[in-house]
Design a protein around this motif. Structure first.
Motif, PDB file in Angstrom:
ATOM      1  N   SER A  19       0.833  -1.206   0.000  1.00 42.77           N
ATOM      2  CA  SER A  19       0.000   0.000   0.000  1.00 42.77           C
ATOM      3  C   SER A  19       0.868   1.256   0.000  1.00 42.77           C
ATOM      4  O   SER A  19       0.573   2.229  -0.700  1.00 42.77           O
ATOM      5  CB  SER A  19      -0.917  -0.001   1.225  1.00 42.77           C
ATOM      6  OG  SER A  19      -1.764  -1.126   1.215  1.00 42.77           O
ATOM      7  N   MET A  71       2.236   1.745  -3.455  1.00 45.69           N
ATOM      8  CA  MET A  71       1.213   2.207  -4.393  1.00 45.69           C
ATOM      9  C   MET A  71       0.832   3.666  -4.148  1.00 45.69           C
ATOM     10  O   MET A  71       0.349   4.345  -5.057  1.00 45.69           O
ATOM     11  CB  MET A  71      -0.031   1.324  -4.273  1.00 45.69           C
ATOM     12  CG  MET A  71       0.149  -0.090  -4.805  1.00 45.69           C
ATOM     13  SD  MET A  71       0.482  -0.169  -6.591  1.00 45.69           S
ATOM     14  CE  MET A  71       2.264  -0.387  -6.593  1.00 45.69           C
ATOM     15  N   SER A  72       1.059   4.157  -2.916  1.00 46.81           N
ATOM     16  CA  SER A  72       0.693   5.547  -2.630  1.00 46.81           C
ATOM     17  C   SER A  72       1.720   6.544  -3.150  1.00 46.81           C
ATOM     18  O   SER A  72       1.422   7.740  -3.268  1.00 46.81           O
ATOM     19  CB  SER A  72       0.523   5.742  -1.118  1.00 46.81           C
ATOM     20  OG  SER A  72       1.769   5.605  -0.447  1.00 46.81           O
ATOM     21  N   PRO A 124       3.182   7.043  -6.245  1.00 46.06           N
ATOM     22  CA  PRO A 124       2.912   7.786  -7.493  1.00 46.06           C
ATOM     23  C   PRO A 124       1.625   8.601  -7.458  1.00 46.06           C
ATOM     24  O   PRO A 124       1.352   9.337  -8.395  1.00 46.06           O
ATOM     25  CB  PRO A 124       2.826   6.663  -8.540  1.00 46.06           C
ATOM     26  CG  PRO A 124       2.411   5.466  -7.776  1.00 46.06           C
ATOM     27  CD  PRO A 124       3.001   5.592  -6.419  1.00 46.06           C
ATOM     28  N   THR A 125       0.806   8.474  -6.409  1.00 48.22           N
ATOM     29  CA  THR A 125      -0.463   9.189  -6.346  1.00 48.22           C
ATOM     30  C   THR A 125      -0.285  10.508  -5.613  1.00 48.22           C
ATOM     31  O   THR A 125       0.743  10.778  -5.018  1.00 48.22           O
ATOM     32  CB  THR A 125      -1.526   8.328  -5.661  1.00 48.22           C
ATOM     33  OG1 THR A 125      -1.077   7.991  -4.343  1.00 48.22           O
ATOM     34  CG2 THR A 125      -1.766   7.047  -6.440  1.00 48.22           C
ATOM     35  N   ARG A 126      -1.314  11.305  -5.605  1.00 49.05           N
ATOM     36  CA  ARG A 126      -1.287  12.609  -4.960  1.00 49.05           C
ATOM     37  C   ARG A 126      -2.617  12.863  -4.246  1.00 49.05           C
ATOM     38  O   ARG A 126      -3.607  12.179  -4.473  1.00 49.05           O
ATOM     39  CB  ARG A 126      -1.049  13.729  -5.996  1.00 49.05           C
ATOM     40  CG  ARG A 126       0.344  13.724  -6.597  1.00 49.05           C
ATOM     41  CD  ARG A 126       1.392  14.094  -5.549  1.00 49.05           C
ATOM     42  NE  ARG A 126       2.727  14.161  -6.112  1.00 49.05           N
ATOM     43  CZ  ARG A 126       3.546  13.122  -6.208  1.00 49.05           C
ATOM     44  NH1 ARG A 126       3.159  11.940  -5.768  1.00 49.05           N
ATOM     45  NH2 ARG A 126       4.748  13.257  -6.728  1.00 49.05           N
ATOM     46  N   SER A 127      -2.585  13.854  -3.360  1.00 50.31           N
ATOM     47  CA  SER A 127      -3.763  14.394  -2.706  1.00 50.31           C
ATOM     48  C   SER A 127      -4.530  13.319  -1.935  1.00 50.31           C
ATOM     49  O   SER A 127      -3.955  12.521  -1.209  1.00 50.31           O
ATOM     50  CB  SER A 127      -4.657  15.065  -3.757  1.00 50.31           C
ATOM     51  OG  SER A 127      -5.732  15.719  -3.144  1.00 50.31           O
ATOM     52  N   VAL A 152      -6.162  10.583  -2.780  1.00 55.67           N
ATOM     53  CA  VAL A 152      -5.908   9.163  -3.073  1.00 55.67           C
ATOM     54  C   VAL A 152      -4.685   8.670  -2.313  1.00 55.67           C
ATOM     55  O   VAL A 152      -4.686   7.579  -1.735  1.00 55.67           O
ATOM     56  CB  VAL A 152      -5.737   8.957  -4.592  1.00 55.67           C
ATOM     57  CG1 VAL A 152      -5.412   7.505  -4.902  1.00 55.67           C
ATOM     58  CG2 VAL A 152      -6.999   9.393  -5.323  1.00 55.67           C
ATOM     59  N   GLN A 153      -3.625   9.468  -2.292  1.00 56.16           N
ATOM     60  CA  GLN A 153      -2.416   9.086  -1.565  1.00 56.16           C
ATOM     61  C   GLN A 153      -2.686   8.937  -0.079  1.00 56.16           C
ATOM     62  O   GLN A 153      -2.246   7.983   0.560  1.00 56.16           O
ATOM     63  CB  GLN A 153      -1.320  10.121  -1.802  1.00 56.16           C
ATOM     64  CG  GLN A 153       0.023   9.749  -1.186  1.00 56.16           C
ATOM     65  CD  GLN A 153       1.078  10.809  -1.431  1.00 56.16           C
ATOM     66  OE1 GLN A 153       0.819  11.991  -1.220  1.00 56.16           O
ATOM     67  NE2 GLN A 153       2.251  10.389  -1.893  1.00 56.16           N
ATOM     68  N   SER A 154      -3.441   9.881   0.496  1.00 59.51           N
ATOM     69  CA  SER A 154      -3.767   9.812   1.921  1.00 59.51           C
ATOM     70  C   SER A 154      -4.609   8.572   2.231  1.00 59.51           C
ATOM     71  O   SER A 154      -4.397   7.904   3.245  1.00 59.51           O
ATOM     72  CB  SER A 154      -4.512  11.077   2.357  1.00 59.51           C
ATOM     73  OG  SER A 154      -3.723  12.226   2.120  1.00 59.51           O
ATOM     74  N   ILE A 203      -4.735   5.657   0.536  1.00 57.83           N
ATOM     75  CA  ILE A 203      -3.940   4.424   0.420  1.00 57.83           C
ATOM     76  C   ILE A 203      -2.978   4.298   1.602  1.00 57.83           C
ATOM     77  O   ILE A 203      -2.794   3.204   2.159  1.00 57.83           O
ATOM     78  CB  ILE A 203      -3.187   4.402  -0.920  1.00 57.83           C
ATOM     79  CG1 ILE A 203      -4.179   4.396  -2.089  1.00 57.83           C
ATOM     80  CG2 ILE A 203      -2.277   3.180  -1.003  1.00 57.83           C
ATOM     81  CD1 ILE A 203      -3.515   4.471  -3.448  1.00 57.83           C
TER      82      ILE A 203
END
Length: 378
Positions: free
Chosen positions: A78, A81-82, A84-87, A89-91, A93
């Motif tokens: 997890s 996977m977090s 490459p994400t932002r905002s 979605v990252q929080s 995951i």
């Protein structure tokens, strides 16, 4: 080539021919032997590395899917996977990763026998306190800071985690612990509450010292829980700064003034000292303790001695508070002639060569802390 070899042998004495042939054989075989040795050494090295990696994989790879290691690896996945994400979605995951990591570590500390033995001190398993620290970090920590509530709540959360298994039996179902277990639980909970109170006191003391820095200069020898460390042994009360500013203000008002002006200023000394108090307190750095400081003063007998006081009216080791004092002498300075342009004067006025006495202000050092309030009647 054969003729060349025969000629070469003819130059060698017959007794040295076997040695020469042996040397040639060694020169031809040595590289092969060195290569074989290196190959065997490299092979042995790779064998050792393979065993090490096998042991590591046995340690970190779960043997079954329903295990603590599975939860930990899912939390690592997890987290990966977090990245490459932002905002939001990252929080989200990362939040899921924490929900997997905390129970995974708690389960691992109870599942692995060697880890459980290592974390057992005097028959007390400290795993709940490690889990409690992770939960508090997850709930309260931010990328910018570690708030005090995180450390204060850690003993309480850990006590709850350690006590919960005592109320659950197989099924699962609720149960009431036996009387001996209840006694242990009460002692554990009370101990952790006391620990939280001491941690809260530590943070509160830091806040108090930031707002009331003069506390560090107070006498704490009779305190039951506050001990002065070498770093604050030389702490100075803010009263020293107040009196230094009062001395500066007094010199600005009287230094170089004529003697008649000094006498008029001292005639209204009570009003002057009230104005001086307001000016000095307003100049101090904004702190809560400023409200407890007051500048007072009196004119001593003689021409002229002024005593200034910085009075602490806030909480202290003495019920009556304390004060600091500074005495200043106001004396007549060297007379000063009038300037040439003042030579023209109306009839009946003072002579153009009349000399004006000016005031000189000199102050003694600040006294040490004096218990109680100043006696203004002296």
């Amino acid at each position: 080539m054969l003729d060349f070899f025969r000629q070469f042998i003819s130059f060698i004495p017959p007794a040295l021919v076997p040695l020469a042939l042996l040397a040639i054989a060694l020169l031809l075989v040595a590289p092969l032997g060195l290569f074989a040795f290196n190959f065997l050494a490299i092979k042995t090295l790779f064998e050792e590395l393979r065993k090490i990696f096998q042991d590591i994989f046995k340690l970190i790879i779960p043997k079954k899917w329903d295990s603590a290691k599975t939860l930990i690896w899912l939390s690592v996945f997890s987290w990966a996977m977090s990245l490459p994400t932002r905002s939001f979605v990252q929080s989200f995951i990362a939040f899921c990763g924490w929900l997997l990591l905390i129970p995974g570590i708690h389960w691992l500390m109870h599942e692995e026998k060697k880890i459980k033995e290592f974390l057992t001190i005097e028959k007390i398993l400290i795993a709940p306190w490690i889990t409690g620290a992770l939960i508090c970090f997850f709930l309260f920590a931010t990328p910018e800071s570690l708030p005090g509530i995180m450390v204060i709540s850690w003993p309480i959360v850990s006590a709850i985690i350690a006590a919960l298994p005592k109320f659950i039996k197989s099924g699962p179902a609720y149960k009431v612990p036996d009387p001996p277990v209840r006694q242990d639980l009460i002692i554990m909970v009370l101990f952790n509450l006391l620990l939280s109170c001491w941690i809260q006191l530590c943070y509160s003391t830091q806040v108090w010292l930031a707002q009331y820095p003069s506390f560090q200069a107070d006498d704490l020898t009779n305190s039951s829980f506050v001990v002065k460390t070498p770093s604050n042994e030389s702490a100075v009360s803010q009263g020293f700064d107040i009196l230094r500013q009062a001395e500066t203000a007094l010199k600005d008002s009287l230094q170089g003034q004529s003697w008649s002006q000094v006498e008029r200023w001292l005639l209204n000394f009570d009003d002057r000292i009230r104005d001086l108090n307001e000016q000095i307190i307003d100049r101090l750095p904004p702190k809560a303790e400023n409200a407890y400081w007051q500048v007072e003063g009196r004119v001593l007998p003689g021409e002229y001695n002024v005593q200034l006081f910085a009075v602490w009216k806030g909480p202290s080791s003495d019920n009556l508070g304390y004060h600091l004092a500074k005495t200043c002498q106001i004396s007549q300075g060297v007379p000063v002639d009038r300037t040439p342009w003042q030579t023209l004067s109306p009839v009946g006025s003072a002579s153009p060569n009349t000399q004006v006495d000016t005031a000189t202000v000199s102050c003694e050092p600040v006294t040490k802390r004096i218990k109680g309030q100043p006696d203004m009647a002296q």
